[in-house]
Design a protein around this motif. Sequence first.
Motif, PDB file in Angstrom:
ATOM      1  N   SER A   1       0.835  -1.204   0.000  1.00 46.52           N
ATOM      2  CA  SER A   1       0.000   0.000   0.000  1.00 46.52           C
ATOM      3  C   SER A   1       0.869   1.252   0.000  1.00 46.52           C
ATOM      4  N   GLY A   2       0.241   2.390  -0.234  1.00 46.48           N
ATOM      5  CA  GLY A   2       0.898   3.677  -0.081  1.00 46.48           C
ATOM      6  C   GLY A   2       2.132   3.868  -0.934  1.00 46.48           C
ATOM      7  N   LEU A   3       3.149   4.460  -0.322  1.00 43.90           N
ATOM      8  CA  LEU A   3       4.387   4.766  -1.033  1.00 43.90           C
ATOM      9  C   LEU A   3       5.063   3.514  -1.550  1.00 43.90           C
ATOM     10  N   GLY A   4       5.053   2.454  -0.749  1.00 48.55           N
ATOM     11  CA  GLY A   4       5.690   1.216  -1.160  1.00 48.55           C
ATOM     12  C   GLY A   4       5.035   0.612  -2.385  1.00 48.55           C
ATOM     13  N   PHE A   5       3.709   0.634  -2.411  1.00 45.47           N
ATOM     14  CA  PHE A   5       2.991   0.117  -3.575  1.00 45.47           C
ATOM     15  C   PHE A   5       3.321   0.923  -4.819  1.00 45.47           C
ATOM     16  N   GLU A   6       3.287   2.249  -4.706  1.00 42.00           N
ATOM     17  CA  GLU A   6       3.562   3.091  -5.869  1.00 42.00           C
ATOM     18  C   GLU A   6       4.997   2.908  -6.362  1.00 42.00           C
ATOM     19  N   ALA A   7       5.936   2.763  -5.437  1.00 41.54           N
ATOM     20  CA  ALA A   7       7.321   2.529  -5.846  1.00 41.54           C
ATOM     21  C   ALA A   7       7.454   1.178  -6.529  1.00 41.54           C
ATOM     22  N   ALA A   8       6.852   0.147  -5.943  1.00 41.48           N
ATOM     23  CA  ALA A   8       6.925  -1.190  -6.543  1.00 41.48           C
ATOM     24  C   ALA A   8       6.305  -1.198  -7.934  1.00 41.48           C
ATOM     25  N   ARG A   9       5.186  -0.491  -8.093  1.00 40.21           N
ATOM     26  CA  ARG A   9       4.540  -0.430  -9.412  1.00 40.21           C
ATOM     27  C   ARG A   9       5.443   0.272 -10.421  1.00 40.21           C
ATOM     28  N   ALA A  10       6.110   1.345 -10.006  1.00 44.90           N
ATOM     29  CA  ALA A  10       7.009   2.042 -10.926  1.00 44.90           C
ATOM     30  C   ALA A  10       8.196   1.169 -11.314  1.00 44.90           C
TER      31      ALA A  10
ATOM     32  N   CYS B   1       6.053  -7.893   2.459  1.00 35.92           N
ATOM     33  CA  CYS B   1       4.839  -7.454   3.134  1.00 35.92           C
ATOM     34  C   CYS B   1       4.558  -8.294   4.375  1.00 35.92           C
ATOM     35  N   ARG B   2       4.053  -7.642   5.399  1.00 37.33           N
ATOM     36  CA  ARG B   2       3.657  -8.370   6.607  1.00 37.33           C
ATOM     37  C   ARG B   2       2.479  -9.290   6.316  1.00 37.33           C
ATOM     38  N   SER B   3       1.541  -8.819   5.498  1.00 37.06           N
ATOM     39  CA  SER B   3       0.395  -9.630   5.104  1.00 37.06           C
ATOM     40  C   SER B   3       0.598 -10.142   3.677  1.00 37.06           C
ATOM     41  N   VAL B   4       0.790 -11.448   3.543  1.00 30.73           N
ATOM     42  CA  VAL B   4       0.953 -12.028   2.210  1.00 30.73           C
ATOM     43  C   VAL B   4      -0.314 -11.823   1.391  1.00 30.73           C
ATOM     44  N   GLU B   5      -1.470 -11.933   2.033  1.00 33.16           N
ATOM     45  CA  GLU B   5      -2.734 -11.758   1.329  1.00 33.16           C
ATOM     46  C   GLU B   5      -2.824 -10.374   0.696  1.00 33.16           C
ATOM     47  N   ARG B   6      -2.470  -9.338   1.475  1.00 30.90           N
ATOM     48  CA  ARG B   6      -2.512  -7.984   0.917  1.00 30.90           C
ATOM     49  C   ARG B   6      -1.411  -7.801  -0.128  1.00 30.90           C
TER      50      ARG B   6
ATOM     51  N   VAL C   1       6.805 -11.883  -0.681  1.00 32.60           N
ATOM     52  CA  VAL C   1       7.489 -12.614   0.377  1.00 32.60           C
ATOM     53  C   VAL C   1       7.084 -12.018   1.719  1.00 32.60           C
ATOM     54  N   GLU C   2       6.727 -12.872   2.655  1.00 30.76           N
ATOM     55  CA  GLU C   2       6.311 -12.395   3.976  1.00 30.76           C
ATOM     56  C   GLU C   2       7.483 -11.769   4.715  1.00 30.76           C
TER      57      GLU C   2
END
Length: 316
Positions: A27-36, A48-53, A73-74
Motif C-alpha cells: 500500500s501507499g508509497l511502497g505500492f507506488e514505488a513497486a509499481r514504478a 509485506c507483513r500480510s501475504v494476502e494484501r 514474500v512475507e
Amino acid sequence: MSTNDDWTTERMGDMSDKTVIVTGANSGLGFEAARAFATHGANVALACRSVERGVAAGERIRDDAPATRLTVVELDLADLDSIRAFATSFADTHDDLHVLCNNAGVMAIPRSETADGFETQFGVNHLGHFALTGLLLDQLRGTDGETRVVTQSSGLHENGEIDFDDLQSAHSYDEWGAYGQSKLANLLFAYELQRRLRGAGIESVESVACHPGYADTNLQQRGPEQSGSTLGLWGMKAANAVLAQDAATGALPMLYAATAPEIDGGEYIGPGGFQNMRGHPEKQRSSGRSYDETTAKRLWDVSEELTGVRYGLDSN
C-alpha cells in the motif's frame, strides 16, 4: 540543494536487469514505488507483513505491467525471526539484489512492543530495517555493478532526539516523539552505513536517504484508528485531502534516490516544493542532529547489540 523540477518516473530508464526489494509494498508509497519499478521491467520482491494484501497488490501491479516479474514474500519487521527468514528465502530464490528500499513504517501509534520487546515505532522503523539491511549486505555486495540501499525517513525527523537512556520509551512515551526518534534513527543509520562502507573500501554499495514530504497514505490514519480517536481520524483525513500530495508523487524521492545516476551515497532526497512537503525530488540537507557522527556510531553499536545482526564494518 539541487533541483530536478521535471524528474518523473519517465526518466527511470529500463530496469529489466535489476532486482529490487520494497518493504511495505502492499500500500501507499511502497505500492507506488513497486509499481514504478515493475512497469520499468524490474524483478520486484514485495516484502509485506500480510501475504494476502501483498498478493492483491501484485495483481493490481500486473494490471499495469502484465509481463512483470513479481514475488510476494512475507516480512514482519516487528519480528527478528521473520526478518531472518525473509533474508534466507530471498537469497535462496534470487541471485542478485540491486536496490533495497527500506520503506515500511508505522507512525504515531499507541505504545506497543514488537515480538522482541522493542517499542514498535523504533523497532519497526529503525531496528527492523537495520537488521534486514545487515542480513542482505553480502547479496548487495555480491551483485555486479552499483547497488543501493534507500532508507525512507520523514521531515518530522527534525523533531526527533535519540534518548539512549530510554530508547524503548519504557519510562515515558509520546507517540510523536517516538516517531521522530525513529525517523532520526533512519537518517543516522543511512549516513553511518555510507561512512562504514567507504571505510571498508566497499565502493559498489551506496546508502541514500529520502523522505516523501506530506503524502496521502494510510500511514497517518493508523494512530487515530488504534487509539480509537474518531476526531483524530477525521482530522487526519481532512488534512490529507487539503494538504497532501498523492502517494505516487510522494514515492518520487525514493524512486529518484534508487535510480538516478547523479545520486551519490550519503545524500538526502525530498520533494522541493512548498516547505519540502510536495513537488518533484531534489537533493536536500537534513537536520544537524542527523549528521552527528558520535550519536550515529553509538546508535549503530546499540542496534547491533539489540538485533544480533553484525555488519563487520568498523567505524573510522
